[in-house]
Design a protein around this motif. Structure first.
Motif, PDB file in Angstrom:
ATOM      1  N   VAL A  73       0.678  -1.148  -0.114  1.00 40.58           N
ATOM      2  CA  VAL A  73      -0.260  -0.090  -0.337  1.00 40.58           C
ATOM      3  C   VAL A  73       1.295   1.345  -0.020  1.00 40.58           C
ATOM      4  O   VAL A  73       0.326   2.203  -0.453  1.00 40.58           O
ATOM      5  CB  VAL A  73      -1.264  -0.428   0.361  1.00 40.58           C
ATOM      6  CG1 VAL A  73      -1.891  -0.936   0.877  1.00 40.58           C
ATOM      7  CG2 VAL A  73      -0.173  -0.057   2.445  1.00 40.58           C
ATOM      8  N   ALA A  74       2.101   0.911   0.093  1.00 45.10           N
ATOM      9  CA  ALA A  74       2.833   2.372  -0.182  1.00 45.10           C
ATOM     10  C   ALA A  74       3.777   2.407  -1.265  1.00 45.10           C
ATOM     11  O   ALA A  74       5.085   3.046  -1.127  1.00 45.10           O
ATOM     12  CB  ALA A  74       4.328   2.055   0.998  1.00 45.10           C
ATOM     13  N   THR A  75       3.268   1.330  -2.713  1.00 42.44           N
ATOM     14  CA  THR A  75       3.708   1.362  -3.576  1.00 42.44           C
ATOM     15  C   THR A  75       3.343   2.966  -4.695  1.00 42.44           C
ATOM     16  O   THR A  75       2.136   3.303  -4.338  1.00 42.44           O
ATOM     17  CB  THR A  75       4.050   0.416  -4.587  1.00 42.44           C
ATOM     18  OG1 THR A  75       2.095  -0.212  -4.425  1.00 42.44           O
ATOM     19  CG2 THR A  75       4.644  -1.243  -3.728  1.00 42.44           C
ATOM     20  N   ALA A  76       3.814   3.247  -6.088  1.00 43.08           N
ATOM     21  CA  ALA A  76       3.174   3.488  -7.090  1.00 43.08           C
ATOM     22  C   ALA A  76       2.042   2.818  -7.770  1.00 43.08           C
ATOM     23  O   ALA A  76       0.889   4.466  -7.667  1.00 43.08           O
ATOM     24  CB  ALA A  76       3.420   3.450  -8.169  1.00 43.08           C
ATOM     25  N   GLU A  77       1.968   2.311  -7.587  1.00 42.63           N
ATOM     26  CA  GLU A  77       0.857   0.896  -8.237  1.00 42.63           C
ATOM     27  C   GLU A  77      -0.690   1.559  -7.037  1.00 42.63           C
ATOM     28  O   GLU A  77      -1.364   1.538  -7.297  1.00 42.63           O
ATOM     29  CB  GLU A  77       0.606  -0.785  -7.856  1.00 42.63           C
ATOM     30  CG  GLU A  77       1.441  -1.030  -9.027  1.00 42.63           C
ATOM     31  CD  GLU A  77       3.201  -1.115  -7.942  1.00 42.63           C
ATOM     32  OE1 GLU A  77       3.602  -1.248  -9.360  1.00 42.63           O
ATOM     33  OE2 GLU A  77       3.387  -0.184  -7.278  1.00 42.63           O
ATOM     34  N   ALA A  78      -0.472   1.479  -5.397  1.00 43.28           N
ATOM     35  CA  ALA A  78      -1.297   1.533  -4.399  1.00 43.28           C
ATOM     36  C   ALA A  78      -1.990   3.170  -4.729  1.00 43.28           C
ATOM     37  O   ALA A  78      -2.763   3.207  -4.715  1.00 43.28           O
ATOM     38  CB  ALA A  78      -1.073   1.148  -3.533  1.00 43.28           C
ATOM     39  N   ALA A  79      -0.867   3.980  -5.035  1.00 43.21           N
ATOM     40  CA  ALA A  79      -0.786   5.426  -5.678  1.00 43.21           C
ATOM     41  C   ALA A  79      -2.334   5.548  -6.548  1.00 43.21           C
ATOM     42  O   ALA A  79      -2.952   6.704  -7.176  1.00 43.21           O
ATOM     43  CB  ALA A  79       0.221   6.102  -6.071  1.00 43.21           C
ATOM     44  N   GLU A  80      -2.127   4.799  -7.656  1.00 44.48           N
ATOM     45  CA  GLU A  80      -3.049   4.616  -8.643  1.00 44.48           C
ATOM     46  C   GLU A  80      -4.296   3.939  -7.855  1.00 44.48           C
ATOM     47  O   GLU A  80      -5.338   4.596  -8.221  1.00 44.48           O
ATOM     48  CB  GLU A  80      -2.884   4.128  -9.478  1.00 44.48           C
ATOM     49  CG  GLU A  80      -1.782   4.731 -10.178  1.00 44.48           C
ATOM     50  CD  GLU A  80      -1.812   3.926 -11.345  1.00 44.48           C
ATOM     51  OE1 GLU A  80      -2.394   3.768 -12.675  1.00 44.48           O
ATOM     52  OE2 GLU A  80      -0.387   3.036 -11.771  1.00 44.48           O
ATOM     53  N   LEU A  81      -4.529   3.306  -7.358  1.00 41.66           N
ATOM     54  CA  LEU A  81      -5.448   2.191  -6.502  1.00 41.66           C
ATOM     55  C   LEU A  81      -6.611   3.347  -6.132  1.00 41.66           C
ATOM     56  O   LEU A  81      -7.506   2.672  -5.695  1.00 41.66           O
ATOM     57  CB  LEU A  81      -4.903   1.294  -6.181  1.00 41.66           C
ATOM     58  CG  LEU A  81      -5.920   0.544  -5.785  1.00 41.66           C
ATOM     59  CD1 LEU A  81      -7.315  -0.320  -6.916  1.00 41.66           C
ATOM     60  CD2 LEU A  81      -5.593  -1.198  -4.558  1.00 41.66           C
ATOM     61  N   PHE A  82      -6.002   3.705  -4.745  1.00 38.93           N
ATOM     62  CA  PHE A  82      -6.513   4.305  -3.549  1.00 38.93           C
ATOM     63  C   PHE A  82      -7.465   5.392  -4.009  1.00 38.93           C
ATOM     64  O   PHE A  82      -8.019   5.492  -3.532  1.00 38.93           O
ATOM     65  CB  PHE A  82      -5.788   4.446  -1.795  1.00 38.93           C
ATOM     66  CG  PHE A  82      -5.028   2.897  -1.725  1.00 38.93           C
ATOM     67  CD1 PHE A  82      -6.791   2.310  -0.891  1.00 38.93           C
ATOM     68  CD2 PHE A  82      -4.492   2.118  -1.629  1.00 38.93           C
ATOM     69  CE1 PHE A  82      -6.419   1.222  -0.552  1.00 38.93           C
ATOM     70  CE2 PHE A  82      -4.007   0.746  -1.214  1.00 38.93           C
ATOM     71  CZ  PHE A  82      -4.988   0.753  -0.638  1.00 38.93           C
ATOM     72  N   PRO A  83      -7.081   6.761  -4.940  1.00 47.45           N
ATOM     73  CA  PRO A  83      -7.452   7.408  -5.249  1.00 47.45           C
ATOM     74  C   PRO A  83      -9.429   6.906  -6.163  1.00 47.45           C
ATOM     75  O   PRO A  83      -9.779   7.478  -6.257  1.00 47.45           O
ATOM     76  CB  PRO A  83      -6.686   8.865  -5.873  1.00 47.45           C
ATOM     77  CG  PRO A  83      -5.409   7.789  -5.755  1.00 47.45           C
ATOM     78  CD  PRO A  83      -4.903   7.047  -5.180  1.00 47.45           C
ATOM     79  N   SER A  84      -8.712   5.881  -6.739  1.00 49.71           N
ATOM     80  CA  SER A  84      -9.984   5.383  -7.663  1.00 49.71           C
ATOM     81  C   SER A  84     -10.955   4.714  -7.112  1.00 49.71           C
ATOM     82  O   SER A  84     -12.172   4.777  -6.991  1.00 49.71           O
ATOM     83  CB  SER A  84      -9.314   4.393  -8.652  1.00 49.71           C
ATOM     84  OG  SER A  84      -9.277   3.029  -8.118  1.00 49.71           O
ATOM     85  N   ILE A  85      -9.931   3.924  -5.812  1.00 50.85           N
ATOM     86  CA  ILE A  85     -10.912   3.663  -4.503  1.00 50.85           C
ATOM     87  C   ILE A  85     -12.051   4.537  -4.077  1.00 50.85           C
ATOM     88  O   ILE A  85     -13.396   4.696  -4.487  1.00 50.85           O
ATOM     89  CB  ILE A  85     -10.451   2.622  -3.319  1.00 50.85           C
ATOM     90  CG1 ILE A  85      -9.871   1.797  -4.554  1.00 50.85           C
ATOM     91  CG2 ILE A  85     -11.525   2.644  -2.427  1.00 50.85           C
ATOM     92  CD1 ILE A  85      -9.029   1.011  -3.039  1.00 50.85           C
ATOM     93  N   PHE A  86     -11.782   5.366  -3.154  1.00 43.16           N
ATOM     94  CA  PHE A  86     -12.155   6.514  -2.835  1.00 43.16           C
ATOM     95  C   PHE A  86     -12.693   7.465  -4.029  1.00 43.16           C
ATOM     96  O   PHE A  86     -13.608   7.927  -3.499  1.00 43.16           O
ATOM     97  CB  PHE A  86     -11.738   7.547  -2.176  1.00 43.16           C
ATOM     98  CG  PHE A  86     -10.166   6.652  -1.392  1.00 43.16           C
ATOM     99  CD1 PHE A  86     -11.011   6.588   0.141  1.00 43.16           C
ATOM    100  CD2 PHE A  86      -9.462   7.034  -0.652  1.00 43.16           C
ATOM    101  CE1 PHE A  86     -10.581   5.724   1.116  1.00 43.16           C
ATOM    102  CE2 PHE A  86      -8.546   6.110   0.201  1.00 43.16           C
ATOM    103  CZ  PHE A  86      -9.113   5.335   0.742  1.00 43.16           C
ATOM    104  N   GLY A  87     -12.602   7.587  -5.052  1.00 46.68           N
ATOM    105  CA  GLY A  87     -13.584   8.050  -6.322  1.00 46.68           C
ATOM    106  C   GLY A  87     -14.695   7.814  -6.307  1.00 46.68           C
ATOM    107  O   GLY A  87     -15.473   8.641  -7.157  1.00 46.68           O
TER     108      GLY A  87
END
Length: 104
Positions: A73-87
């Motif tokens: 959850v501290a990776t670049a992939e998570a930086a893409e995933l988590f904003p899409s989750i909250f969106g």
């Protein structure tokens, strides 16, 4: 100990828009997290009378252990995933880290 991250989406304000965003990218972004060994996606059944339950959809990301899940959850992939989750989570969302005590 095996660990999973569970994302629980509450009922969205627009189910069609949610499903479009979910199937168009959310699942693929989740599968790209480093260390994921298994992925499950599920849609919650409505109550017997047809009314919605508090949860709408869930996905589970399985990891070998807590440290691997935490690092993911501290990776670049998570930086893409988590904003899409909250969106997508127009009705709310809960994210849980859990130890897996028993499994098939």
């Amino acid at each position: 100990m095996p660990t999973k991250i569970t994302v629980i989406y509450d009922n969205p304000t627009d189910a069609a828009a949610f499903e479009e965003g979910y199937s168009a990218g959310q699942v693929e972004l989740a599968k790209k997290l480093p260390g994921v060994v298994r992925f499950e996606s599920s849609k919650v059944w409505p109550k017997e009378d047809g009314t919605p339950t508090p949860a709408y959809r869930m996905f589970d990301l399985y990891f070998d252990d807590y440290d691997t899940a935490s690092a993911a959850v501290a990776t670049a992939e998570a930086a893409e995933l988590f904003p899409s989750i909250f969106g997508l989570a127009t009705g709310g969302v809960r994210i849980l880290f859990s130890d897996i005590e028993e499994g098939a």
